[in-house]
Design a protein around this motif. Structure first.
Motif, PDB file in Angstrom:
ATOM      1  N   GLN A  40      44.550  16.815  10.689  1.00  0.00           N
ATOM      2  CA  GLN A  40      44.321  17.958  11.569  1.00  0.00           C
ATOM      3  C   GLN A  40      43.326  18.948  10.989  1.00  0.00           C
ATOM      4  OE1 GLN A  40      47.513  19.532  13.904  1.00  0.00           O
ATOM      5  NE2 GLN A  40      48.937  18.129  12.963  1.00  0.00           N
ATOM      6  N   ALA A  51      39.943  18.126  12.294  1.00  0.00           N
ATOM      7  CA  ALA A  51      39.972  18.411  13.740  1.00  0.00           C
ATOM      8  C   ALA A  51      39.885  19.921  13.969  1.00  0.00           C
ATOM      9  CB  ALA A  51      41.239  17.847  14.359  1.00  0.00           C
ATOM     10  N   GLY A  52      40.590  20.672  13.153  1.00  0.00           N
ATOM     11  CA  GLY A  52      40.557  22.132  13.274  1.00  0.00           C
ATOM     12  C   GLY A  52      39.180  22.685  12.955  1.00  0.00           C
ATOM     13  N   ARG A  74      36.923  22.100  15.955  1.00  0.00           N
ATOM     14  CA  ARG A  74      37.199  23.055  17.042  1.00  0.00           C
ATOM     15  C   ARG A  74      36.539  24.393  16.763  1.00  0.00           C
ATOM     16  NH1 ARG A  74      42.816  22.867  19.648  1.00  0.00           N
ATOM     17  NH2 ARG A  74      43.072  24.949  18.799  1.00  0.00           N
ATOM     18  N   ARG A  91      33.228  26.247  18.804  1.00  0.00           N
ATOM     19  CA  ARG A  91      33.288  27.575  19.397  1.00  0.00           C
ATOM     20  C   ARG A  91      32.162  28.483  18.899  1.00  0.00           C
ATOM     21  NH1 ARG A  91      38.751  30.696  18.725  1.00  0.00           N
ATOM     22  NH2 ARG A  91      39.482  28.721  19.527  1.00  0.00           N
ATOM     23  N   TYR A 104      45.678  25.081   9.111  1.00  0.00           N
ATOM     24  CA  TYR A 104      46.314  24.030   9.915  1.00  0.00           C
ATOM     25  C   TYR A 104      47.329  23.229   9.094  1.00  0.00           C
ATOM     26  CZ  TYR A 104      42.544  25.014  13.168  1.00  0.00           C
ATOM     27  OH  TYR A 104      41.685  25.647  14.035  1.00  0.00           O
ATOM     28  N   HIS A 148      47.756  24.543  17.786  1.00  0.00           N
ATOM     29  CA  HIS A 148      47.041  23.267  17.601  1.00  0.00           C
ATOM     30  C   HIS A 148      47.952  22.206  16.974  1.00  0.00           C
ATOM     31  CE1 HIS A 148      43.782  20.534  16.693  1.00  0.00           C
ATOM     32  NE2 HIS A 148      44.149  20.524  15.432  1.00  0.00           N
TER      33      HIS A 148
END
Lengths: 300, 180
Positions: free
Chosen positions: A239, A242-243, A246, A250, B59, B96
């Protein structure tokens, strides 16, 4: 015998391939002389990659390479102030005049060249950015407070890749500078480099069969960066990248990862890089660069 | 009844860093183990995790603390988790990671905004949650009246909230968790 590998005059993510080519076959059969005498500028990515090279050679128990330091006083002084020589002395026999590291890192340095070996190091690096870099990121790059937090999160996740996957230590450096020709704007750049096993070896056991004949450095990077695959079975893994993606989507940022002989980038509109470059000259470990542009209209 | 756990003192027990950031997976694992130990000895069914003195949450740490806490509690005796003083950036990381696991949690923002759901959700789940917060304890008939739904639709939504431990359920009635 000694093998001479000249460092490009302008040493960054774009010229690392050229430098890797001059290293010849890996692991090097002869002692290396890294010739940086003609180098006038190096990005955080270049400096972190150079330390990775020295570390990889040390971990192979090969003879310590010589590093001929830049002839330019300004360049030497700059490298000293970023902390590069402080670490380089462990991995290279330095040839040339080495300035003492002054107390102050250059004003554009958000995190000097820093070793990352354990989770505690990540805490320190993230804490330092949050503590010292917020003003620069908000005033010079016009990032909102939320984007500054996201920047620190991206930094944290990128550094953790070293701790979690590399199997050895690595390096991080964070800096802002003006990308006049490439973008016409100021950028903040996170450079992370490790001398570890690389993405292909890290994912080989779980992914190689699935991918089949195309399996290699490029396919491994695609699995990790585009499909969120991790070598851990836990679905919560993977993740971090992936984070980061993202966040970059943006704020129109870019991430580029080089591992072994391939480099994969997730590109914003402003960049003309190729998404995937394969069959590059081998360079040890993995190198990550994250670039966040100033949130303003391009200079005219 | 509820217990509130301030995460800052637990972070201090976990890492030597002077900073108040919840970053890295190993930190998350250590912190979660401390939280689980506290919850294990807590007689109250509801635990509030207080993020008020936490700066950054990445995260990996969000996954280890919030997602794994919910996953590990799945087969345990009824336990409810509420996150309080959650900032915008905390919310982003938690949302998320929970979506990835198809998990859901209640979060009370640090800016005085009403409590909400983070993670996996449907429009019906959100509407039912907001209505239960507004109406207080009740049954599916009351919710159906308030939202103009059929009884079946209201009952489904309430059951889904209860299974996700976003409301307390007893003998066909539902009540909101203690959020203050």
């Amino acid at each position: 015998m000694i093998h001479v590998a000249p460092v490009p005059a302008h040493f960054d993510d774009r010229t690392l391939d050229q430098f890797a080519q001059t290293l010849g076959p890996w692991p090097p059969a002869e002692r290396l002389l890294i010739d940086a005498r003609g180098t006038t500028w190096a990005s955080p990515y270049g400096l972190a990659a150079m330390l990775t090279l020295g570390q990889a050679i040390a971990e192979l128990k090969l003879p310590k390479p010589r590093l001929a330091v830049p002839e330019s006083d300004d360049t030497r002084s700059y490298w000293a102030r970023t902390g590069f020589f402080h670490h380089a002395v462990e991995y290279f026999e330095l040839a040339g005049k080495i300035p003492k590291r002054s107390g102050d890192a250059p004003g554009s340095t958000l995190v000097p060249v820093t070793a990352v070996r354990a989770a505690e190091d990540v805490h320190e690096v993230v804490g330092r950015v949050q503590e010292g870099a917020t003003r620069i990121l908000t005033s010079e790059l016009k990032l909102e407070a939320k984007a500054v937090m996201g920047f620190a999160m991206a930094l944290s996740e990128a550094c953790q890749n070293i701790v979690e996957h590399a199997g050895t230590g690595g390096w991080v450096a964070v800096q802002t500078y003006m990308w006049q020709r490439r973008l016409g704007r100021k950028v903040a750049v996170i450079a992370v480099s490790d001398a570890g096993v690389g993405f292909r070896r890290s994912l080989e056991a779980s992914e190689a069969k699935k991918v089949g004949e195309r399996w290699g450095d490029g396919a491994a990077l695609e699995s990790a960066l585009l499909h969120g695959v991790s070598r851990f079975r836990d679905p919560g893994r993977g993740q971090g990248l992936a984070g980061i993606k993202r966040y970059l989507l943006r704020w129109q940022g870019k991430i580029s990862i080089r591992s072994g002989t391939a480099r994969l980038s997730v590109l914003p509109e402003w960049d003309d890089d190729v998404p995937l470059a394969e069959h590059l000259p081998f360079f040890p470990g993995s190198q990550v660069q994250i670039t966040i542009p100033a949130q303003e209209a391009p200079a005219r | 009844m509820r217990e509130r756990i301030d995460l800052r003192p637990l972070l201090r027990e976990t890492v030597t860093s002077a900073y108040n950031h919840l970053v890295t997976r190993p930190t998350g694992i250590s912190l979660r183990q401390l939280i689980e130990a506290r919850i294990g000895t807590n007689p109250h069914p509801t635990t509030q995790l207080d993020f008020g003195s936490i700066g950054l949450l990445d995260y990996s740490c969000a996954d280890e603390i919030v997602a794994k806490l919910l996953l590990n509690a799945a087969d345990d005796r009824p336990r409810y988790l509420v996150l309080v003083n959650v900032s915008d950036t905390h919310r982003e990381a938690i949302d998320h990671v929970l979506e990835t696991h198809r998990l859901t949690v209640i979060a009370v923002p640090d800016d005085g905004a009403p409590p909400g759901i983070l993670g996996w959700r449907t429009p019906d789940l959100l509407a039912a949650f907001d209505a239960v917060q507004r109406l207080g304890a009740g049954d599916s008939g009351r919710l159906a009246d308030a939202l103009g739904w059929t009884i079946e639709r209201a009952a489904d939504a309430l059951q889904s909230l209860a299974l996700r431990r976003l409301v307390q359920a007893a003998s066909g009635t539902y009540c909101p968790l203690p959020l203050l």
